[in-house]
Design a protein around this motif. Structure first.
Motif, short mmCIF file in Angstrom:
data_model
loop_
_atom_site.label_atom_id
_atom_site.label_comp_id
_atom_site.label_asym_id
_atom_site.label_seq_id
_atom_site.Cartn_x
_atom_site.Cartn_y
_atom_site.Cartn_z
N PRO A 108 5.93 8.90 -6.81
CA PRO A 108 5.06 10.33 -7.42
C PRO A 108 5.92 11.46 -7.67
CG PRO A 108 4.20 9.44 -5.33
CD PRO A 108 5.54 8.66 -5.52
N ASN B 97 0.68 8.63 -0.33
CA ASN B 97 1.16 9.84 -0.66
C ASN B 97 0.36 10.84 -0.38
OD1 ASN B 97 2.89 11.85 -1.99
ND2 ASN B 97 2.03 11.45 -4.04
N TYR C 146 5.11 3.50 2.65
CA TYR C 146 4.83 1.99 1.94
C TYR C 146 4.59 1.19 3.30
CZ TYR C 146 6.66 3.38 -2.63
OH TYR C 146 6.98 3.97 -3.88
N GLU D 130 -3.57 10.62 -1.11
CA GLU D 130 -3.40 9.68 -2.21
C GLU D 130 -3.23 8.24 -1.71
OE1 GLU D 130 -1.76 8.47 -6.61
OE2 GLU D 130 -1.54 10.76 -5.99
N VAL D 131 -3.95 7.36 -1.91
CA VAL D 131 -3.71 5.82 -1.21
C VAL D 131 -3.84 5.10 -2.53
CG1 VAL D 131 -4.26 4.29 0.50
CG2 VAL D 131 -4.57 6.47 1.23
N SER D 132 -2.79 4.34 -2.76
CA SER D 132 -2.75 3.50 -3.83
C SER D 132 -2.41 1.86 -3.48
CB SER D 132 -1.85 3.85 -4.97
OG SER D 132 -2.14 5.17 -5.42
N ASP D 133 -3.09 0.82 -4.05
CA ASP D 133 -2.78 -0.51 -3.88
C ASP D 133 -2.02 -0.98 -4.85
OD1 ASP D 133 -4.02 -1.68 -1.40
OD2 ASP D 133 -5.99 -1.06 -2.14
N LEU D 134 -0.77 -1.52 -4.63
CA LEU D 134 0.24 -1.88 -5.69
C LEU D 134 -0.06 -3.49 -6.05
CD1 LEU D 134 3.32 0.11 -4.96
CD2 LEU D 134 1.21 0.84 -6.32
N ASP E 88 8.83 0.26 -8.09
CA ASP E 88 7.75 1.15 -8.23
C ASP E 88 8.25 2.52 -8.87
OD1 ASP E 88 5.10 2.08 -7.95
OD2 ASP E 88 5.51 3.03 -5.90
N LEU F 52 0.90 -1.00 -0.06
CA LEU F 52 0.06 0.22 -0.04
C LEU F 52 1.00 1.22 -0.02
CD1 LEU F 52 -3.33 0.57 0.36
CD2 LEU F 52 -2.63 1.20 2.81
N ARG F 53 0.83 2.19 -0.68
CA ARG F 53 1.45 3.48 -1.06
C ARG F 53 0.53 4.58 -0.57
NH1 ARG F 53 3.27 4.43 -6.90
NH2 ARG F 53 1.41 5.25 -6.83
#
Length: 491
Positions: free
Chosen positions: A450, A425, A458, A428-432, A447, A422-423
């Motif tokens: 940004p 920023n 992370y 902003e939250v993103s599942d990788l 990765d 999980l990233r």
């Protein structure tokens, strides 16, 4: 992202004191179960888990300041909706509790009927009482095979209960019809339900040389006039000489193939769930000298628990894998706190339907105060750790590489593990995509950072497996602006 929060029921005020890990070479590494919650009841009769409503229902009596007693059923929330605690009261003492499989109806035993309640999200509304024969000694209730079964023993006073004749009955299909007696009994009988409509009847012995006859049945549609199909019976003193069964508790395995019986003389005895034949017991027993009081299989088929009454810091509870081929010492827990109970009460253990929680009722030595403990079964799994995490240059907008290792104790994982990522920023939250783990435990995350410089987080996670706990690792990265690519002039 892995969630490691506590249960919804933890909003209850907890008493001080915890269940501690029992020491000794035979014990696996353990984590205390946490504080217990003191129940308001001054007695304990029965407990059941409502998986649909996500509550633990416990029946007992409260003692008023004037010394009078009245019944109380308490429902403790463990992951559903509604108030943390739901209650229903009876003007007279009550005993026994059962819940319909869909959680819509709750039943509690009274001396001249079975009280019924409609249940929705912790709200209880009285229903018409269920007719039942008179009872003066305390009922047991069980809902199995779509039918409600209960015991009855009329007696003029509690002193007359030891020799009272009784019966096991099934509630009628309509509220205005009488209950149907399915068998008569000469002593107190305990009931236990199981998957597929299984039912156990286990009489208490009235003397050390008595040899009670445990019976296993299956609930039928009653088309032939009988609602129970006889499957098997067992006397523990096979040669007819004592001691016979000294019943404390019983529970079926998830598939109904095994019946575990907590016997006061023999410890845990395993029987065939369809024929009552004796089975070899592969489970590590309670420590020597511990009086057995409770047994429980988890409905997901993964766990088996044994409870008892021990002195000092000797373990009162063991939690092991239900599959005996998993060679690992059980989790052992000792309840030894003055403010949280000293021992597991008879019939005082039940699992949640998903097997992730074990609910345990303990009492003080006098048996006048009671506590509910919630043990996370993941604590019996082998530890896992995400270690040796390192990363390369962190340039905004540029490629980014993280390396690390998943360290698993004990058994090999049953499936190839992966690391979730999980990233974060800012907002902003993103599942990788998950990252595979090599045979030596190492992993590599690649990765692109940004574009804007700043702090990036992370969250690396391992969700656990059949034998291993979950684990997390938070990595904080401070990214920098990329160096300027504009050529210098004036030369």
């Amino acid at each position: 992202m892995l969630l490691t929060g506590v249960l919804a029921g933890s909003v209850l005020t907890a008493v001080t004191g915890t269940a501690s890990a029992a020491s000794g070479a035979a014990a696996a590494a353990v984590v205390p179960s946490g504080p217990g919650w003191e129940l308001s009841a001054a007695s304990f009769t029965q407990m059941t888990v409502d998986e649909a409503g996500r509550r633990v229902w416990i029946a007992g009596d409260r003692v008023d300041p004037d010394g009078s007693r009245h019944g109380e059923v308490v429902g403790v929330l463990y992951g559903g909706v509604g108030p943390a605690v739901a209650r229903a009261y009876g003007a007279a003492p009550l005993s026994g509790v059962a819940v319909a499989p869909d959680g819509s109806k709750l039943y509690a035993g009274q001396s001249d009927h079975i009280a019924g309640y409609a249940h929705e999200n912790g709200s209880l509304s009285p229903l018409d009482p269920v007719p039942a024969p008179a009872d003066g000694c305390g009922r047991e209730l069980v809902h199995t095979g779509g039918r409600l079964f209960f015991t009855s023993r009329p007696a003029a006073s509690p002193e007359d209960c030891s020799g009272a004749q009784g019966s096991v009955s099934v509630a009628a299909a309509s509220a205005d019809a009488p209950a149907g007696v399915v068998m008569y009994t000469g002593t107190e009988v305990h009931l236990e339900g199981g998957p597929g409509g299984l039912l156990v009847t286990a009489p208490e012995r009235w003397s050390p040389t008595d040899d009670p006859d445990l019976g296993i049945y299956r609930v039928t549609d009653g088309a032939d006039g009988n609602v129970l199909e006889f499957l098997g019976e067992r006397r523990f003193a096979e040669d007819g000489t004592g001691p016979g069964m000294d019943f404390r508790d019983a529970d079926f395995s998830a598939d109904g193939s095994v019946l575990a019986v907590a016997d006061g003389v023999r410890g845990t005895v395993l029987l065939g769930g369809q024929d009552a034949d004796f089975r070899e017991n592969p489970y590590a027993p309670l420590p020597q000298g511990v009086a057995p009081t409770a047994v429980a299989f988890s409905p997901d088929g993964k766990w088996f628990a044994q409870g008892g009454a021990a002195s000092g810091d000797t373990a009162d509870l063991t939690l092991a894998f239900a599959d005996p081929s998993v060679e690992r010492q059980p989790l052992r827990i000792s309840f030894e706190d003055e403010a949280a109970g000293h021992r597991v009460v008879p019939r005082g253990m039940e699992f949640s339907g998903d097997g992730q929680q074990l609910f345990v009722v303990t009492s003080d030595e006098a048996g006048t105060k009671f506590w509910l403990h919630t043990i996370q079964t993941r604590e019996a799994l082998t530890p896992s750790r995400i270690v040796d995490v390192a990363h390369g240059p962190a340039v905004a907008g540029g490629p980014f590489r993280v390396t690390g290792r998943l360290d698993l104790d004990g058994l090999e994982p049953t499936e190839a593990p992966k690391i979730t990522v999980l990233r974060m920023n800012g907002s902003e939250v993103s599942d990788l995509p998950p990252v595979p783990v090599a045979e030596d435990g190492t992993f590599v995350l690649e990765d692109v950072l940004p574009d804007r410089a700043g702090d990036v987080f992370y969250v690396l996670g391992y969700a656990g497996g059949e034998h291993h706990q979950l684990s997390e690792h938070w990595l904080a990265v401070e990214t920098v602006e990329a160096p300027s690519t504009v050529p210098r002039s004036g030369r």
